[in-house]
Scaffold this motif. Structure first.
Motif, PDB file in Angstrom:
ATOM      1  N   SER A 101      -0.852   1.020  -2.653  1.00  0.00           N
ATOM      2  CA  SER A 101      -0.437   0.690  -4.024  1.00  0.00           C
ATOM      3  C   SER A 101       0.775  -0.225  -4.036  1.00  0.00           C
ATOM      4  N   ARG A 104      -0.353  -3.679  -2.947  1.00  0.00           N
ATOM      5  CA  ARG A 104      -1.123  -4.396  -3.989  1.00  0.00           C
ATOM      6  C   ARG A 104      -0.214  -4.947  -5.082  1.00  0.00           C
ATOM      7  N   GLU A 105       0.840  -4.215  -5.425  1.00  0.00           N
ATOM      8  CA  GLU A 105       1.712  -4.619  -6.524  1.00  0.00           C
ATOM      9  C   GLU A 105       2.854  -5.531  -6.075  1.00  0.00           C
ATOM     10  N   ARG A 111       5.053  -7.913   0.713  1.00  0.00           N
ATOM     11  CA  ARG A 111       3.806  -7.712   1.470  1.00  0.00           C
ATOM     12  C   ARG A 111       4.028  -7.985   2.956  1.00  0.00           C
ATOM     13  N   TRP A 135      -9.168   0.257   4.551  1.00  0.00           N
ATOM     14  CA  TRP A 135      -8.485  -0.902   3.971  1.00  0.00           C
ATOM     15  C   TRP A 135      -9.266  -2.184   4.265  1.00  0.00           C
ATOM     16  N   TYR A 140      -8.128  -5.901  -1.915  1.00  0.00           N
ATOM     17  CA  TYR A 140      -6.684  -6.078  -2.037  1.00  0.00           C
ATOM     18  C   TYR A 140      -5.928  -5.758  -0.750  1.00  0.00           C
ATOM     19  N   LEU A 141      -6.538  -4.992   0.145  1.00  0.00           N
ATOM     20  CA  LEU A 141      -5.828  -4.519   1.333  1.00  0.00           C
ATOM     21  C   LEU A 141      -6.374  -5.085   2.645  1.00  0.00           C
TER      22      LEU A 141
END
Length: 164
Positions: A101, A104-105, A111, A135, A140-141
């Motif tokens: 999470s 992703r944000e 990152r 993942w 997103y991962l």
């Protein structure tokens, strides 16, 4: 030290208070003094809140962790929990999902920190790499997993001992 006091301190808005409390709680000689004892869930709630703020705010205090120090400590703590047979796998899943999470944000700088400061080190352990392998299928991962796995593979190929 009454658990009630510790849980109140865990909610502090002051990063230096949280950093000092983190240092206290991660030292078994100190944390044993909390009565009744904190549960793993208490620790997970505290650490994810504290490290989440460290990641976002990147503080530069005497006690608080900058984002890279938080990433390294997260990887180390996760690894210790992984090795402890008493650790509930649901808590590990919760930590993995939390890290996903945050990733992703995050902006590109954070990152990169998560990949190089935490994920690369976690994936050195083959069992943890398998645990995070979902993942690879997440839009997103997947990039984070790929980048961390590449580094981990290179590190292991150079003769570093692979994680168990």
């Amino acid at each position: 030290i009454p658990k009630e006091s510790v849980t109140r301190w865990m909610k502090s808005g002051d990063m230096e208070v949280l950093g000092a409390l983190y240092a206290f709680l991660m030292d078994p000689k100190c944390s044993i003094r909390v009565v009744p004892a904190l549960t793993l869930h208490d620790y997970v709630d505290f650490v994810t809140n504290y490290f989440g703020r460290c990641f976002r705010e990147d503080p530069d205090g005497d006690w608080s962790h900058g984002r890279y120090a938080a990433a390294w400590d997260f990887a180390s703590w996760f690894g210790a929990l992984w090795k402890d047979p008493k650790t509930d796998k649901e808590e590990l899943r919760s930590l993995k999902n939390w890290l996903g999470s945050v990733y992703r944000e995050a902006d590109d700088t954070l990152r990169h920190c998560i990949v190089t400061g935490a994920l690369e080190h976690l994936l050195e352990n083959r069992e943890i790499a398998r645990f995070f392998s979902d993942w690879k299928k997440n839009i997103y991962l997947a990039e984070a997993y790929r980048e961390a796995a590449e580094w981990s593979d290179k590190s292991n190929a150079k003769g570093s001992p692979p994680g168990n």
